[in-house]
Design a protein around this motif. Sequence first.
Motif, mmCIF file in Angstrom:
data_model
loop_
_atom_site.group_PDB
_atom_site.id
_atom_site.type_symbol
_atom_site.label_atom_id
_atom_site.label_comp_id
_atom_site.label_asym_id
_atom_site.label_seq_id
_atom_site.Cartn_x
_atom_site.Cartn_y
_atom_site.Cartn_z
ATOM 1 N N UNK A 75 0.838 -1.195 0.000
ATOM 2 C CA UNK A 75 0.000 0.000 0.000
ATOM 3 C C UNK A 75 0.875 1.248 0.000
ATOM 4 N N UNK A 76 0.264 2.370 -0.392
ATOM 5 C CA UNK A 76 0.993 3.637 -0.350
ATOM 6 C C UNK A 76 1.512 3.902 1.056
ATOM 7 N N UNK A 77 2.740 4.404 1.142
ATOM 8 C CA UNK A 77 3.450 4.759 2.375
ATOM 9 C C UNK A 77 4.087 3.563 3.081
ATOM 10 N N UNK A 78 3.872 2.349 2.589
ATOM 11 C CA UNK A 78 4.584 1.206 3.153
ATOM 12 C C UNK A 78 6.073 1.289 2.827
ATOM 13 N N UNK A 79 6.894 0.747 3.741
ATOM 14 C CA UNK A 79 8.297 0.508 3.418
ATOM 15 C C UNK A 79 8.426 -0.929 2.934
ATOM 16 N N UNK A 80 9.252 -1.149 1.916
ATOM 17 C CA UNK A 80 9.466 -2.488 1.391
ATOM 18 C C UNK A 80 10.951 -2.748 1.236
ATOM 19 N N UNK A 81 11.288 -4.032 1.292
ATOM 20 C CA UNK A 81 12.629 -4.489 0.974
ATOM 21 C C UNK A 81 12.619 -4.980 -0.463
ATOM 22 N N UNK A 82 13.443 -4.382 -1.307
ATOM 23 C CA UNK A 82 13.624 -4.807 -2.695
ATOM 24 C C UNK A 82 14.954 -5.544 -2.757
ATOM 25 N N UNK A 83 14.951 -6.828 -3.146
ATOM 26 C CA UNK A 83 16.171 -7.630 -3.067
ATOM 27 C C UNK A 83 16.217 -8.660 -4.184
ATOM 28 N N UNK A 84 17.399 -8.829 -4.770
ATOM 29 C CA UNK A 84 17.641 -9.871 -5.766
ATOM 30 C C UNK A 84 18.177 -11.096 -5.032
ATOM 31 N N UNK A 85 17.424 -12.197 -5.069
ATOM 32 C CA UNK A 85 17.767 -13.385 -4.292
ATOM 33 C C UNK A 85 18.462 -14.479 -5.091
ATOM 34 N N UNK B 108 1.692 -2.294 -11.239
ATOM 35 C CA UNK B 108 2.834 -1.393 -11.041
ATOM 36 C C UNK B 108 2.913 -0.927 -9.596
ATOM 37 N N UNK B 109 4.130 -0.985 -9.052
ATOM 38 C CA UNK B 109 4.415 -0.351 -7.762
ATOM 39 C C UNK B 109 5.343 0.823 -8.041
ATOM 40 N N UNK B 110 4.937 2.019 -7.635
ATOM 41 C CA UNK B 110 5.754 3.213 -7.821
ATOM 42 C C UNK B 110 6.341 3.628 -6.486
ATOM 43 N N UNK B 111 7.651 3.868 -6.478
ATOM 44 C CA UNK B 111 8.334 4.269 -5.247
ATOM 45 C C UNK B 111 8.446 5.786 -5.186
ATOM 46 N N UNK B 112 8.622 6.306 -3.991
ATOM 47 C CA UNK B 112 8.701 7.762 -3.809
ATOM 48 C C UNK B 112 10.061 8.310 -4.223
ATOM 49 N N UNK B 113 11.071 7.466 -4.314
ATOM 50 C CA UNK B 113 12.394 7.872 -4.788
ATOM 51 C C UNK B 113 12.874 6.863 -5.827
ATOM 52 N N UNK B 114 13.892 7.255 -6.570
ATOM 53 C CA UNK B 114 14.406 6.386 -7.626
ATOM 54 C C UNK B 114 15.207 5.221 -7.039
ATOM 55 N N UNK B 115 15.149 4.072 -7.707
ATOM 56 C CA UNK B 115 15.997 2.938 -7.348
ATOM 57 C C UNK B 115 17.427 3.277 -7.737
ATOM 58 N N UNK B 116 18.366 3.052 -6.836
ATOM 59 C CA UNK B 116 19.759 3.426 -7.106
ATOM 60 C C UNK B 116 20.644 2.225 -7.454
ATOM 61 N N UNK B 117 20.238 1.015 -7.079
ATOM 62 C CA UNK B 117 21.030 -0.169 -7.381
ATOM 63 C C UNK B 117 20.435 -0.914 -8.568
ATOM 64 N N UNK B 118 21.189 -1.853 -9.106
ATOM 65 C CA UNK B 118 20.718 -2.619 -10.256
ATOM 66 C C UNK B 118 20.246 -3.999 -9.802
ATOM 67 N N UNK B 119 19.153 -4.458 -10.387
ATOM 68 C CA UNK B 119 18.540 -5.716 -9.991
ATOM 69 C C UNK B 119 18.251 -6.645 -11.177
ATOM 70 N N UNK B 120 18.355 -6.136 -12.387
ATOM 71 C CA UNK B 120 17.895 -6.877 -13.558
ATOM 72 C C UNK B 120 18.949 -7.780 -14.168
ATOM 73 N N UNK B 121 20.218 -7.678 -13.716
ATOM 74 C CA UNK B 121 21.262 -8.490 -14.289
ATOM 75 C C UNK B 121 21.436 -8.216 -15.774
ATOM 76 N N UNK B 122 22.108 -9.137 -16.460
ATOM 77 C CA UNK B 122 22.229 -9.023 -17.913
ATOM 78 C C UNK B 122 20.889 -9.264 -18.589
#
Length: 270
Positions: free
Chosen positions: A1-11, A36-50
């Motif tokens: 939901x809006x305003x939740x904090x989430x952990x975004x992680x490549x496992x 779609x989940x939209x974050x309040x700030x930009x993602x700074x790390x890479x998660x998509x690999x090659x």
Amino acid sequence: SANDEVLLINLQGASGDIADVGNYEFMKVSSVTTSTITFSTAITKTFAGTTASNQKVVIQRVPQYTNVTLSGSGSLTASAWDSLTTIPTSAAGYLTGIVAFRATGTVTIGGGTSITVNNLGYRGGALVNSDYYVGNQGESIKAGTTSQSANSSGGGNGWYDATSWSGGASGGGGGGYGAGGSDGGAAGSQPGGTAGSALGNSSLTLLYSGRGGGSGGNTCGGRGATGGNGGGIVFIGTNTISVIGSITANGQNALTNNSSYTPCHAGFTG
């Protein structure tokens, strides 16, 4: 939901595409739609690999508390990682092996209570019910393969002693996390599976589950054991923590050998 904090992680990634595994960020949700989940700030790390389809990336909600107290015989745990094969139903999510939460005050783990993710990390190599067959490598930042060498996966698998067909089967290698595992036991001329190397770093710039151990091989003279699972992940963000009970993320010993399997075809000579 809006305003939740989430952990975004490549496992986990596919073989040859694991550079982004272990990357993680804590993000605040701005809005959510069906797709779609939209974050309040930009993602700074890479998660998509090659190749993005090679990656297993999860978003896990991080509950926010003031104080957290475990009392009596309470235990906080997670569902065991299953490589995201179980599709969520109803209110259940994917199974990650991760416990993550924050508290602005104090977290108290009372006597007799625990936060535990023992055996909930990368999976141990499965045992193969077949005569004269190698075991399976354990999982890690990439899925396991049939290989005695651990490489970037879990402990290497055991093998059978091909020079003495009635001889024993070598053991799978241990998975390893903060330190490397142990090599599997040898059988005749056949060495055991290679142990998984150390994984992770003390500065926690990357987060991983523990590596799975390899399973042993099968012969007429010996039956292997299923590899043990690695430990999961615990992340607690708080100002003060008091631990009288325990917080554990241990890996699992190899399981008992495959006693239910009767190996060898009648009259087999090798």
